[in-house]
Design a protein around this motif. Structure first.
Motif, PDB file in Angstrom:
ATOM      1  N   GLN A   1       0.819  -1.203   0.000  1.00 44.98           N
ATOM      2  CA  GLN A   1       0.000   0.000   0.000  1.00 44.98           C
ATOM      3  C   GLN A   1       0.863   1.268   0.000  1.00 44.98           C
ATOM      4  O   GLN A   1       0.583   2.239  -0.732  1.00 44.98           O
ATOM      5  N   ASP A   2       1.909   1.252   0.820  1.00 48.36           N
ATOM      6  CA  ASP A   2       2.801   2.423   0.846  1.00 48.36           C
ATOM      7  C   ASP A   2       3.515   2.601  -0.491  1.00 48.36           C
ATOM      8  O   ASP A   2       3.713   3.734  -0.955  1.00 48.36           O
ATOM      9  N   TYR A   3       3.884   1.498  -1.109  1.00 49.91           N
ATOM     10  CA  TYR A   3       4.583   1.614  -2.391  1.00 49.91           C
ATOM     11  C   TYR A   3       3.631   2.125  -3.476  1.00 49.91           C
ATOM     12  O   TYR A   3       4.042   2.906  -4.351  1.00 49.91           O
ATOM     13  N   ALA A   4       2.351   1.706  -3.440  1.00 57.81           N
ATOM     14  CA  ALA A   4       1.374   2.237  -4.394  1.00 57.81           C
ATOM     15  C   ALA A   4       1.168   3.736  -4.177  1.00 57.81           C
ATOM     16  O   ALA A   4       1.030   4.511  -5.141  1.00 57.81           O
ATOM     17  N   ARG A   5       1.162   4.173  -2.922  1.00 62.07           N
ATOM     18  CA  ARG A   5       1.052   5.595  -2.626  1.00 62.07           C
ATOM     19  C   ARG A   5       2.262   6.362  -3.159  1.00 62.07           C
ATOM     20  O   ARG A   5       2.147   7.488  -3.663  1.00 62.07           O
ATOM     21  N   PHE A   6       3.410   5.740  -3.056  1.00 61.42           N
ATOM     22  CA  PHE A   6       4.621   6.377  -3.585  1.00 61.42           C
ATOM     23  C   PHE A   6       4.545   6.525  -5.106  1.00 61.42           C
ATOM     24  O   PHE A   6       4.975   7.549  -5.664  1.00 61.42           O
TER      25      PHE A   6
END
Length: 330
Positions: free
Chosen positions: A124-129
């Motif tokens: 999820q954090d990588y998709a936000r990035f």
């Protein structure tokens, strides 16, 4: 007995089996290694919500060492002339291979379980990035377009001003009208005559009278006959020799010589060599300019004296004592 094993953190081979990972030294080395990697991971986590895009420079090719995977990882993500800061490290931390290697590393080295989540990035954090990276790229391109437009406007202004200057220089100048020139000359003559009449009146300034210029006619232009230079006298603009390059008679090289000659230099050099030698050496007081006969023989060393050597030695000591007494008296 357990087979020997090598610990990459402590850099030594141990024979105590799994008991080494619980030792104080191993835990200290593990903590120091994780603390070296943690600042880079925290800096990458800050870029998840706001990705930073910059122009590519060679410094963006730096790599960092992943302790869990035991490999080097590209820290930034570069493509063409653009670089996304911490993009490469975030991509590695979010990969399933890194997660698997981290679990294995924590199990083998018995690290603190609470610190494991700090070295992992969730999907999820990588998709936000990725979303923030797209926005940053769009904003960066807009800024670049604005900068390019401003530079293009400045270039157009400079080019336009240059063309105007060239056009003003190349345009032919308008020829004067003969009627206007004659009228202007007449008015000029009238003003000069008026000045001459006014100068004849008495004034407290005692100004000299202005000469009459009525001899000039409108149909006879002035003629330039050239500079009237006196022959033999000129300046640097007329091709004459500058005064600082004219040789002075008093200080000419033929009349005065600067410094000693080469022969004097050799003589002085020979004197300096002789000063370093002992003054009581054999032949020090010999006059080389004196004339000697063919039967001359040296009188030093008492080589030709008759008798034994100790007699010559005693005679030499006696003469030396006499010379010393004479020097003390004098």
């Amino acid at each position: 007995m357990a087979p020997p094993q090598r610990c990459p953190l402590c850099r030594q081979t141990f024979f105590c089996g799994r008991g080494h990972v619980y030792s104080r030294k191993h835990q200290r080395q593990l903590k120091a290694a994780l603390e070296r990697l943690l600042p880079q991971v925290e800096a990458a986590r800050k870029a998840v919500r706001a990705a930073q895009v910059e122009r590519y420079v060679p410094e963006h090719d730096r790599c960092c060492w992943c302790l869990c995977c035991s490999c080097e990882v590209q820290k930034h993500l570069s493509h063409g002339n653009l670089t996304v800061l911490h993009g490469g490290l975030l991509e590695h931390l979010a990969s399933p291979e890194h997660k698997k290697a981290t679990n294995k590393f924590w199990w083998e080295n018995k690290a603190e379980v609470q610190m494991k989540e700090k070295f992992l990035i969730s999907p999820q954090d990588y998709a936000r990035f990725k979303k923030s990276m797209v926005k940053s790229l769009d904003s960066y391109e807009e800024k670049e377009d604005e900068v390019i437009k401003e530079m293009a406007a400045k270039i157009r202004e400079v080019e336009q001003s240059r063309q105007e200057v060239v056009r003003s220089v190349l345009e032919p100048q308008a020829e004067p009208d003969p009627e206007e020139s004659s009228s202007a000359l007449g008015s000029w003559k009238g003003r000069n005559s008026q000045v001459a009449s006014n100068s004849q009146q008495p004034s407290y300034l005692d100004q000299p009278p202005v000469p009459d210029l009525d001899w000039m006619e409108a149909g006879q232009p002035l003629t330039f006959i050239g500079h009237q230079d006196t022959p033999g006298v000129g300046n640097i603009h007329s091709g004459a020799t500058p005064p600082w390059m004219i040789p002075d008679e008093e200080h000419s090289p033929g009349n005065q010589q600067i410094g000693p000659s080469y022969e004097e230099f050799l003589k002085e050099k020979e004197k300096q060599k002789l000063k370093k030698l002992p003054p009581d050496r054999v032949g020090a007081n010999f006059d080389h300019s004196s004339s000697t006969s063919a039967g001359w023989l040296p009188s030093f060393g008492r080589v030709w004296n008759n008798g034994r050597r100790w007699q010559s030695r005693h005679q030499f000591k006696t003469e030396a004592a006499v010379r010393n007494k004479q020097k003390e008296k004098s």
